[in-house]
Enzyme design. Sequence first.
Site, PDB file in Angstrom:
ATOM      1  N   ASN A  84       0.654  -0.090   6.112  1.00 27.80           N
ATOM      2  CA  ASN A  84       1.041  -0.886   4.941  1.00 27.80           C
ATOM      3  C   ASN A  84       1.695  -2.145   5.496  1.00 27.80           C
ATOM      4  O   ASN A  84       2.718  -2.077   6.166  1.00 27.80           O
ATOM      5  CB  ASN A  84       2.038  -0.121   4.068  1.00 27.80           C
ATOM      6  N   GLY A  85       1.090  -3.301   5.253  1.00 26.99           N
ATOM      7  CA  GLY A  85       1.690  -4.558   5.725  1.00 26.99           C
ATOM      8  C   GLY A  85       0.603  -5.553   6.095  1.00 26.99           C
ATOM      9  O   GLY A  85      -0.541  -5.438   5.664  1.00 26.99           O
ATOM     10  N   GLU A 133       7.840 -20.861 -19.735  1.00 30.64           N
ATOM     11  CA  GLU A 133       7.718 -19.507 -19.176  1.00 30.64           C
ATOM     12  C   GLU A 133       8.883 -18.632 -19.634  1.00 30.64           C
ATOM     13  O   GLU A 133       8.687 -17.475 -20.008  1.00 30.64           O
ATOM     14  CB  GLU A 133       7.652 -19.599 -17.645  1.00 30.64           C
ATOM     15  N   LYS A 161      -1.884  -5.502 -19.723  1.00 34.35           N
ATOM     16  CA  LYS A 161      -1.564  -6.182 -18.465  1.00 34.35           C
ATOM     17  C   LYS A 161      -2.674  -7.162 -18.091  1.00 34.35           C
ATOM     18  O   LYS A 161      -2.421  -8.189 -17.496  1.00 34.35           O
ATOM     19  CB  LYS A 161      -1.384  -5.159 -17.332  1.00 34.35           C
ATOM     20  N   TRP A 214      -3.669  -1.575  -1.240  1.00 35.12           N
ATOM     21  CA  TRP A 214      -3.605  -2.818  -2.014  1.00 35.12           C
ATOM     22  C   TRP A 214      -4.104  -3.886  -1.042  1.00 35.12           C
ATOM     23  O   TRP A 214      -3.383  -4.302  -0.136  1.00 35.12           O
ATOM     24  CB  TRP A 214      -2.192  -3.112  -2.484  1.00 35.12           C
ATOM     25  N   LYS A 226       8.507 -15.120 -21.755  1.00 34.24           N
ATOM     26  CA  LYS A 226       9.123 -13.858 -21.306  1.00 34.24           C
ATOM     27  C   LYS A 226       9.908 -13.225 -22.454  1.00 34.24           C
ATOM     28  O   LYS A 226       9.784 -12.042 -22.741  1.00 34.24           O
ATOM     29  CB  LYS A 226      10.056 -14.106 -20.116  1.00 34.24           C
ATOM     30  N   HIS A 255      12.259 -35.431 -31.509  1.00 34.60           N
ATOM     31  CA  HIS A 255      11.014 -35.638 -32.278  1.00 34.60           C
ATOM     32  C   HIS A 255      10.749 -34.482 -33.232  1.00 34.60           C
ATOM     33  O   HIS A 255       9.601 -34.188 -33.551  1.00 34.60           O
ATOM     34  CB  HIS A 255       9.848 -35.828 -31.309  1.00 34.60           C
ATOM     35  N   ARG A 285       1.690   1.691  -5.919  1.00 27.64           N
ATOM     36  CA  ARG A 285       1.850   0.705  -4.839  1.00 27.64           C
ATOM     37  C   ARG A 285       0.534   0.051  -4.461  1.00 27.64           C
ATOM     38  O   ARG A 285       0.499  -0.931  -3.708  1.00 27.64           O
ATOM     39  CB  ARG A 285       2.454   1.368  -3.593  1.00 27.64           C
ATOM     40  N   CYS A 306       0.879  -1.171   0.000  1.00 22.40           N
ATOM     41  CA  CYS A 306       0.000   0.000   0.000  1.00 22.40           C
ATOM     42  C   CYS A 306       0.915   1.219   0.000  1.00 22.40           C
ATOM     43  O   CYS A 306       2.125   1.099   0.133  1.00 22.40           O
ATOM     44  CB  CYS A 306      -0.858   0.031   1.254  1.00 22.40           C
ATOM     45  N   GLU A 318       7.606 -12.000 -25.408  1.00 25.50           N
ATOM     46  CA  GLU A 318       6.649 -10.893 -25.200  1.00 25.50           C
ATOM     47  C   GLU A 318       7.343  -9.563 -24.934  1.00 25.50           C
ATOM     48  O   GLU A 318       6.724  -8.524 -25.120  1.00 25.50           O
ATOM     49  CB  GLU A 318       5.664 -11.214 -24.077  1.00 25.50           C
TER      50      GLU A 318
HETATM   51  C1  AGP Z   1       2.643 -12.957 -18.839  1.00 19.05           C
HETATM   52  O1  AGP Z   1       3.914 -12.343 -18.798  1.00 19.05           O
HETATM   53  C2  AGP Z   1       1.652 -12.191 -19.669  1.00 19.05           C
HETATM   54  N1  AGP Z   1       1.582 -10.851 -19.262  1.00 19.05           N
HETATM   55  C3  AGP Z   1       0.319 -12.899 -19.822  1.00 19.05           C
HETATM   56  O2  AGP Z   1       0.587 -14.147 -20.410  1.00 19.05           O
HETATM   57  C4  AGP Z   1      -0.504 -13.154 -18.526  1.00 19.05           C
HETATM   58  O3  AGP Z   1       0.159 -14.108 -17.725  1.00 19.05           O
HETATM   59  C5  AGP Z   1      -1.876 -13.712 -18.943  1.00 19.05           C
HETATM   60  O4  AGP Z   1      -2.534 -12.734 -19.712  1.00 19.05           O
HETATM   61  C6  AGP Z   1      -2.747 -14.113 -17.760  1.00 19.05           C
HETATM   62  O5  AGP Z   1      -3.033 -12.984 -16.987  1.00 19.05           O
HETATM   63  P1  AGP Z   1      -3.669 -13.200 -15.533  1.00 19.05           P
HETATM   64  O6  AGP Z   1      -2.669 -13.968 -14.732  1.00 19.05           O
HETATM   65  O7  AGP Z   1      -3.891 -11.814 -15.007  1.00 19.05           O
HETATM   66  O8  AGP Z   1      -4.939 -13.973 -15.690  1.00 19.05           O
END
Ligand code: AGP
Length: 614
Positions: A100-101, A487, A609, A74, A491, A510, A27, A2, A494
């Site tokens: 905050n905590g 993963e 996001k 938060w 990263k 394969h 935050r 927060c 993207e």
């Molecule tokens: C991950 O780096 C991406 N930003 C994206 O794949 C994200 O994980 C996905 O859109 C799922 O989002 P969420 O966890 O908010 O559901």
Amino acid sequence: MCGIVGYIGHRDAFPIIIKGLQRLEYRGYDSAGIALFDGTSINLAKTKGKVEDLKNKAKNISQEGKIGIGHTRWATHGIPNDVNSHPHYSNSGDLVIIHNGIIENYESIKKELIKRGYTFTSDTDTEVLVNLIEEVKKTEDVKLGQAVQIALNQVVGAYAIAVFDRNKPDEIVVAKLGSPLAIGIGENEFFIASDASPFIEFTNNAVYLEDEEMAIVRLGKEIKLRKIKNDAVAYPRIMELQMNLEEIEKGGYDHFMLKEIYEQPRAIKDTYRGRLLAEQGLIRMAGIDQNLEKFMNANRIIIVACGTSWHAGLVAEYIFEDLARIPVEVEYASEFRYRNPVITDKDVLIAISQSGETADTLAAIKLAKEKGAFVFGVCNVVGSSIARESHAGAYTHAGPEIGVASTKAFTTQITVLTLLALKLAKEKGTFSQTQFHEFLTELETIPSKVEKALESNPLIEIISDVYKESTNCLYLGRGYNFPVALEGALKLKEISYIHAEGYPAAEMKHGPIALIDDQMPVFVIATKKGHYEKVVSNIQEIKSRKGKIIAIVTEGDEQVTELADHVIEVPETLESLTPLLTTIPLQLLSYHIAVMRGCNVDQPRNLAKSVTVE
Ligand code: AGP
């Protein structure tokens, strides 16, 4: 996380606090509030929503006063709404606090205070704390500073607090443990904040409290610092800040993503705080404890998620089946919702989502609920749609994740899912008490082991420079680290826009091995635990075709180190906990390569996001 702001001085507090809260919204931003003392009474306004909403709400109160505190939340305990917003009054109305905590033992304290006649309007741990301070002040007949000190010696958890008493409006008492708190020192005025962004325009002289320190900030007086534990005098270390506003919001890091990568030790610790009780050999998770029979009697667990959260689900599949012996299947939410899946009331569906707003995951939950499944949500945003739609759940306590590329959400999701799997393994008896205790003890070492993994950052930057112009990359892992390979590839894709694919290492023969040549960097997770020898032979296959090998290895590794072009070490841990460590170098690799390519790391092209549309 927060944001807290306080002011005491010769200026009007209102505009300083509001502007300070706006600067701290990164935050936390699910609710906000302010309390001012106008010389006679405390005037308080608070609301669900952002600081802009608070400014509207505050039109209904007097905005006079040269002392005040403010908070942007938060949520961790209690969903985002008006009553759970800070500041919180004590029962008498004399004290008002912002925090905050997380106070881990707030429930037992609340029970005791209720016995003593206290009442509560919110579900928060913070309202318990301010009433504990009031109870101490009354029963011990001490001043606010001493009451805060005595009260804080009774709480377990993390805090950065500011509290003032309307009967003594020339001082604000602050205290810190685990959450940041800075005091800005001006000419006959003091500023209190989670970081310097609210006061950097007024002064660049600041004192950052250390853990277990408190201070009485009183006009016209020097700051008095004390150790909370034993009241020993501590001496303020006044710093002259050189950072600008943007640098402060990013905690001195160049990007939110890098800041969030480095927040992972704290985020993982906050996520298991109050839940992992290694000494007592216990895991306490209300969402599970109250629905244990659903999990124990489940035919299977279905995990639905998207993107990085889907990768966390894949790690969970290995953990649940390996430790708790419960059948698990992991589904892309977008596929699950449309393929007319067979779902019964003997199914448990776990939905994983950082934002808690991903449309496909939300739709998958609704489908599963219609068909009678029990839905358990793992989200990072308290009160989000997925959290509210689930029958029960467990929050990650990663704090706001601003960078579009998910990092601390991934490791805190795995932390929650590991706690869940461990709890079920213990209940099902697939884990002995000794194994269980050993596992909990090792899990507690992970934050420091993540810190150790982060120390490879300079080496990773050098390696990134070698491969930043690549057009294609491969990521390989086996077992628990196969999802980490996926993963790592996501990263890189993207944020650097380099094409990358993750594969189970054994899948090379394969087809993908046809891709290998001296232009193909292959990132291989080759930790000691889990099919190490097999991964070594995969590496040899790649090497014989002139592929470039960058290996993530267990510290002290020799065999792979001989073979690879570059190695990055991570500390040793249990096989099922390696994803929490092996993902760190891959996060940093993608970050540095993207920066070197001039990409917008925090807001990559074409991405959002939270994907709240199909
Ligand atoms: C991950 O780096 C991406 N930003 C994206 O794949 C994200 O994980 C996905 O859109 C799922 O989002 P969420 O966890 O908010 O559901």
